[in-house]
Design an enzyme around this catalytic site. Structure first.
Site, PDB file in Angstrom:
ATOM      1  N   HIS A   1       4.337   3.898  12.131  1.00  0.00           N
ATOM      2  CA  HIS A   1       3.262   4.696  12.731  1.00  0.00           C
ATOM      3  C   HIS A   1       3.779   5.697  13.762  1.00  0.00           C
ATOM      4  CE1 HIS A   1      -0.308   1.801  11.679  1.00  0.00           C
ATOM      5  NE2 HIS A   1       0.625   1.798  10.748  1.00  0.00           N
TER       6      HIS A   1
ATOM      7  N   ASP B   1      -0.475   4.431   0.738  1.00  0.00           N
ATOM      8  CA  ASP B   1      -0.905   5.426   1.710  1.00  0.00           C
ATOM      9  C   ASP B   1      -0.138   5.224   3.010  1.00  0.00           C
ATOM     10  OD1 ASP B   1      -2.503   2.992   2.258  1.00  0.00           O
ATOM     11  OD2 ASP B   1      -3.461   4.235   3.785  1.00  0.00           O
TER      12      ASP B   1
ATOM     13  N   HIS C   1       0.852  -1.199   0.000  1.00  0.00           N
ATOM     14  CA  HIS C   1       0.000   0.000   0.000  1.00  0.00           C
ATOM     15  C   HIS C   1       0.882   1.241   0.000  1.00  0.00           C
ATOM     16  CE1 HIS C   1       0.500   1.043   4.330  1.00  0.00           C
ATOM     17  NE2 HIS C   1       0.472  -0.255   4.553  1.00  0.00           N
TER      18      HIS C   1
ATOM     19  N   GLU D   1      -5.132   1.743   3.020  1.00  0.00           N
ATOM     20  CA  GLU D   1      -5.025   0.673   4.024  1.00  0.00           C
ATOM     21  C   GLU D   1      -4.983   1.233   5.435  1.00  0.00           C
ATOM     22  OE1 GLU D   1      -3.277  -2.173   6.794  1.00  0.00           O
ATOM     23  OE2 GLU D   1      -2.398  -0.270   6.164  1.00  0.00           O
ATOM     24  N   GLU D   2      -4.246   2.322   5.635  1.00  0.00           N
ATOM     25  CA  GLU D   2      -4.085   2.857   6.984  1.00  0.00           C
ATOM     26  C   GLU D   2      -5.368   3.453   7.543  1.00  0.00           C
ATOM     27  OE1 GLU D   2      -1.626   2.146   8.590  1.00  0.00           O
ATOM     28  OE2 GLU D   2       0.214   2.171   7.404  1.00  0.00           O
TER      29      GLU D   2
ATOM     30  N   ASP E   1       6.552   1.102   5.933  1.00  0.00           N
ATOM     31  CA  ASP E   1       5.117   0.808   5.954  1.00  0.00           C
ATOM     32  C   ASP E   1       4.373   1.772   5.042  1.00  0.00           C
ATOM     33  OD1 ASP E   1       2.632  -0.206   6.712  1.00  0.00           O
ATOM     34  OD2 ASP E   1       2.522   1.054   8.500  1.00  0.00           O
TER      35      ASP E   1
END
Length: 453
Positions: free
Chosen positions: A423, A92, A90, A156-157, A123
């Site tokens: 994150h 995003d 992903h 996705e996030e 990520d």
């Protein structure tokens, strides 16, 4: 094609990989368009379209998904009769959080102490680069031996389910014999790991109202019901004294029987302050992989700076609940909403809204694809055997793909090992891990194709 030649090819491609990841990280592709421009995500999608097209992919397309975001799809044909493998990543990313907390700008890839820093490096923009490196290495060493589909998700996030719903409406698009989700990570750097379990998740927005408007705390405090105090009571009800999650009707005593996570190592990985205890009961692996976990993601209330002496009329919160395999996420959502409503004190008005949801996932680790991955990891990480671990985070698409294609073998690998700090501020990727996992994926595709014949 030898593993040494593949490894040499990937090594020679690493400078190009750094350049490409630098370009991709520069897009502020947070799929919350109230915070970040939609054009940033659209620009990242166009970059991926160009990259896939340059690699010879056919049917490259931007998919407008039902949540208002874009995913990118492409198909690379292999030999006639070959198996089909779907590669997922992903583009995003999470918001950068506190820009001031970053040592270097979050959307500028910066090399420091042997790692590449920037939001999305691990990520999961790095996951896309991993896929490209693996395919390029195969092309340089005899060709790609399978049909390859690539899907790169744009939300996705956010957990808004756009790609899941699109896949359900177009069930042939992502059909494959094996699926490699490049959005996980090794248990720690240098220890090759597949993630065999993911917790699901649900997001619920809570609002509590008690008064027609804010009141002076000196004149009315003590009798007037404070919405913020009511919210604190409700949120406290979600945890037992030891910090364990307590949602009425939700079981929280499952045990993880795979790779274990040492308490002290977890404290170090998580940056737990000296003297602060871990929460919950059971092993760390039980708590983060096999049991539900609630987190208060945000609270709507006056900030300390500028606060007035007022009894608050309204307050709200966004609550995340991670859901382990064996529990249906939709059922967990209803239990959470019922719990919040039941524990709201003083007859306060309460409303709840589900704003995101994803089902948990457990892989079939005895499949041929897992044997092919084990051999690939042993070759790419000499002296190491493949380990299996759980992951407390969620990748909602996994369960959707498992339901759509029950015969497909799903494997999760990636770059999000603990030092990556995904994150959080100062997210980074290890270029050594990117290199070795790209070799791993190339060897896996070769091994998997050989098994097909």
């Amino acid at each position: 094609m030898s593993s040494h030649s593949v490894a040499a090819t990937v090594a020679s491609l690493m400078p190009r990989a750094k350049e490409e990841l630098t370009e991709l990280v520069a897009f502020q592709s947070v799929a919350d368009f109230g915070q970040f421009p939609r054009s940033e995500s659209e620009g990242a999608a166009r970059w991926i379209v160009d990259a896939l097209t340059a690699e010879g992919f056919q049917d490259v397309a931007v998919l407008d998904t039902p949540d208002g975001t874009q995913s990118v799809y492409g198909f690379l044909p292999g030999p006639e009769g070959a198996r089909t493998v779907l590669l997922y990543a992903h583009y995003d990313v999470q918001p950068p959080l506190d820009d001031a907390g970053w040592t270097t700008p979050p959307f500028e890839l910066t090399e420091r102490d042997g790692r590449w820093y920037g939001r999305g490096t691990a990520d999961c923009k790095g996951g896309l680069i991993m896929h490209l490196l693996a395919l390029r290495a195969l092309k340089a060493n005899g060709g790609v031996p399978v049909h390859v589909k690539v899907i790169v998700e744009g939300s996705e996030e956010q957990g808004t389910g756009g790609l899941e719903r699109y896949a359900e409406a177009h069930p042939e698009l992502l059909r494959a014999d094996a699926i490699v989700i490049g959005d996980s990570g090794n248990f720690r750097p240098g220890l090759p790991t597949v993630t065999s379990m993911l917790r699901g998740m649900t997001l619920v927005r809570l609002r509590i109202d008690t008064l027609e408007g804010n009141l002076h705390s000196g004149q009315f405090g003590g009798a007037a019901p404070d919405a913020l105090a009511a919210l604190v009571r409700v949120l406290d009800s979600l945890r037992a004294e030891d910090g364990s999650t307590t949602v009425d009707g939700l079981t929280g005593d499952a045990v993880w029987d795979g790779l274990q996570y040492d308490d002290e190592q977890f404290r170090q990985d998580a940056g737990v302050l000296d003297g602060v205890r871990l929460i919950g009961s059971g092993t760390v692996a039980d708590r983060i992989w096999a049991r539900p976990a609630v987190t208060v993601l945000g609270i709507d209330c006056p900030p300390v700076v500028g606060a007035t002496p007022s009894v608050q009329a309204s307050a709200g919160a966004l609550i995340s609940l991670r859901v382990p395999p064996g529990t249906d996420a939709a059922e967990a959502t209803e239990l959470l909403r019922a719990h919040l409503e039941a524990h709201t004190p003083w007859g306060a008005r309460v409303s709840t809204e589900q704003v995101g949801q994803g089902q948990p996932f457990r892989a079939d680790t005895g499949s041929p694809a897992y044997r092919a991955m084990a051999d690939a990891m042993a070759a790419a990480y000499p002296g190491q055997e493949m380990s299996q671990a759980g992951q407390g985070g969620s990748i909602p698409l996994c369960s959707t793909l498992a339901a759509l294609y029950p015969q497909a073998e799903i494997l999760l690998i990636g770059l999000s090992e603990p030092e990556a700090r995904i994150h959080a501020v100062n997210e980074s990727v290890s270029p050594e891990e990117l290199e070795r996992l790209s070799v791993t994926e190339a060897l896996f595709l070769r091994n998997y194709a050989s098994g097909a014949s």
